[in-house]
Scaffold this motif. Structure first.
Motif, short mmCIF file in Angstrom:
data_model
loop_
_atom_site.label_atom_id
_atom_site.label_comp_id
_atom_site.label_asym_id
_atom_site.label_seq_id
_atom_site.Cartn_x
_atom_site.Cartn_y
_atom_site.Cartn_z
N GLN A 281 1.49 -6.85 7.55
CA GLN A 281 0.49 -6.59 6.52
C GLN A 281 -0.13 -5.21 6.66
N THR A 282 -0.36 -4.78 7.88
CA THR A 282 -0.96 -3.47 8.09
C THR A 282 -0.12 -2.36 7.50
N PHE A 283 1.20 -2.45 7.67
CA PHE A 283 2.10 -1.40 7.21
C PHE A 283 2.86 -1.79 5.94
N MET A 284 2.34 -2.79 5.23
CA MET A 284 2.86 -3.17 3.91
C MET A 284 4.34 -3.52 3.93
N ILE A 285 4.77 -4.21 4.97
CA ILE A 285 6.17 -4.63 5.09
C ILE A 285 6.33 -5.98 4.39
N PRO A 286 7.20 -6.09 3.39
CA PRO A 286 7.35 -7.35 2.67
C PRO A 286 7.96 -8.43 3.56
N GLY A 287 7.68 -9.68 3.22
CA GLY A 287 8.27 -10.80 3.94
C GLY A 287 7.27 -11.72 4.61
N THR A 288 5.97 -11.52 4.38
CA THR A 288 4.99 -12.41 5.02
C THR A 288 5.08 -13.84 4.51
N VAL A 289 5.67 -14.03 3.33
CA VAL A 289 5.85 -15.40 2.84
C VAL A 289 6.76 -16.18 3.78
N PHE A 290 7.75 -15.51 4.37
CA PHE A 290 8.62 -16.19 5.33
C PHE A 290 7.87 -16.53 6.61
N MET A 291 6.95 -15.67 7.00
CA MET A 291 6.13 -15.95 8.18
C MET A 291 5.21 -17.14 7.93
N PHE B 101 -10.68 -13.98 -7.72
CA PHE B 101 -9.72 -14.17 -8.80
C PHE B 101 -8.42 -13.41 -8.51
N LEU B 102 -8.53 -12.18 -8.03
CA LEU B 102 -7.34 -11.39 -7.72
C LEU B 102 -6.53 -12.01 -6.59
N ARG B 103 -7.21 -12.57 -5.59
CA ARG B 103 -6.51 -13.17 -4.46
C ARG B 103 -5.77 -14.45 -4.86
N PRO C 39 -0.79 -7.15 -7.02
CA PRO C 39 -0.17 -7.53 -5.74
C PRO C 39 -1.18 -7.45 -4.59
N ASN C 40 -1.09 -8.40 -3.67
CA ASN C 40 -2.01 -8.41 -2.53
C ASN C 40 -1.90 -7.14 -1.70
N THR C 41 -0.70 -6.61 -1.56
CA THR C 41 -0.52 -5.37 -0.80
C THR C 41 -1.32 -4.24 -1.41
N PHE C 42 -1.25 -4.13 -2.73
CA PHE C 42 -2.01 -3.09 -3.41
C PHE C 42 -3.51 -3.30 -3.23
N ILE C 43 -3.98 -4.54 -3.34
CA ILE C 43 -5.41 -4.82 -3.16
C ILE C 43 -5.88 -4.39 -1.78
N ASN C 44 -5.08 -4.69 -0.76
CA ASN C 44 -5.45 -4.31 0.61
C ASN C 44 -5.61 -2.80 0.76
N VAL C 45 -4.68 -2.05 0.18
CA VAL C 45 -4.67 -0.60 0.35
C VAL C 45 -5.69 0.09 -0.56
N ALA C 46 -5.84 -0.42 -1.78
CA ALA C 46 -6.67 0.27 -2.77
C ALA C 46 -8.16 -0.06 -2.67
N SER C 47 -8.50 -1.21 -2.10
CA SER C 47 -9.90 -1.64 -2.09
C SER C 47 -10.84 -0.61 -1.46
N PRO C 48 -10.52 -0.04 -0.29
CA PRO C 48 -11.45 0.96 0.24
C PRO C 48 -11.50 2.24 -0.59
N ILE C 49 -10.43 2.53 -1.32
CA ILE C 49 -10.38 3.75 -2.13
C ILE C 49 -11.33 3.63 -3.32
N VAL C 50 -11.47 2.43 -3.89
CA VAL C 50 -12.35 2.22 -5.05
C VAL C 50 -13.69 1.65 -4.63
N ASP C 51 -14.00 1.73 -3.34
CA ASP C 51 -15.31 1.37 -2.82
C ASP C 51 -15.65 -0.12 -2.95
N VAL C 52 -14.67 -0.97 -2.69
CA VAL C 52 -14.97 -2.40 -2.54
C VAL C 52 -15.55 -2.60 -1.13
#
Length: 267
Positions: free
Chosen positions: A104-114, A182-184, A190-203
């Motif tokens: 999740q930290t490095f936005m690697i897909p496949g966490t659904v399998f985990m 609601f987004l979660r 996408p959750n990956t985008f939310i994780n990365v973009a949230s601090p940029i838009v001051d969440v």
């Protein structure tokens, strides 16, 4: 591309937009040497942690250890790890957590399998607790890493999504927790985008954390429960039946309703 970035600058997304704009425009690598060094330091920390887990396990053939990319890979991983889970529970748990948080930290897909693997190895309740913990930790790790070095990457990778997200956050600032929940719960972004973009838009982090921790529980339950019957799955699409989709949709509607009512009541 310049127009989109300029629009974000006009909306006061955050400082440093002009610098990000120049880097994207010139086509240069968007990260500075210091930012790359920080990212490599975080990566090295994960590698050392996984190496420590590996060295505490008994001598054996671990060629089966790899990030699952299909249900077949996952089945092989599950069949091999079952024999270690009871005797080396701590090592398996710590290794699982490190891998999930790393992905999740490095936005690697496949966490659904985990998540499926958690259900297959630990059952529903322990599996859900494990997935919620690791997913929240991984999302938080991604949030803080993006806060430090993510701005130029977000501007270059998702300019349109970032414009939309910034506008929605600004419009729903008073009831931001409901919107983030609601987004979660729903696949709006996408959750990956939310994780990365949230601090940029001051969440704020406390809102990000609460929305992540609570919002991922329904999907985690659905996925972990499916992992118990891993052999019956034909594809990842089988995870979400009609009932599951309707349930997640209703939860999303309930979470966003206070925000919609509040906006309607404004002049």
């Amino acid at each position: 591309m310049d127009a989109k970035v300029a629009s974000l600058n006009h909306d006061n997304v955050a400082g440093g937009v002009i610098e990000g704009k120049k880097e994207v425009k010139s086509g240069n690598f968007p990260l500075t040497l210091w930012e790359v060094t920080m990212a490599c330091g975080v990566l090295l920390g994960f590698v050392l942690g996984l190496l420590g887990i590996y060295l505490t396990m008994p001598a054996s053939d671990y060629s089966f250890l790899k990030l699952p990319r299909s249900l077949q890979d996952l089945q092989i991983l599950k069949d091999n790890l079952e024999s270690y889970t009871s005797d080396y529970t701590i090592q398996v748990l710590v290794g699982y957590c490190l891998v999930y948080v790393f992905m999740q930290t490095f936005m690697i897909p496949g966490t659904v399998f985990m998540s499926l693997l958690a259900g297959a190895l630990f059952g529903v309740f322990k599996g859900v607790a494990l997935v919620v913990f690791t997913a929240t930790t991984g999302a938080s790790s991604c949030y803080f890493l993006s806060k430090l070095i993510g701005r130029p990457l977000v501007f270059s990778l998702w300019p349109d999504k970032l414009t939309f997200f910034q506008a929605q956050v600004a419009k729903r600032r008073e009831r931001l927790l409901n919107y983030m929940l609601f987004l979660r719960v729903t696949p709006t972004l996408p959750n990956t985008f939310i994780n990365v973009a949230s601090p940029i838009v001051d969440v704020p982090y406390h809102i990000f954390f609460l929305a992540t921790f609570v919002g991922i529980i329904p999907a985690a339950f659905v996925t972990v429960r499916a992992g118990i019957a891993l052999g019956d799955l034909q594809s990842v699409g089988d995870l979400y039946d009609f009932q599951s989709i309707i349930t997640l949709f209703l939860i999303g509607v309930v979470s966003i309703t206070p925000t919609l009512i509040g906006n309607k009541g404004k002049p």
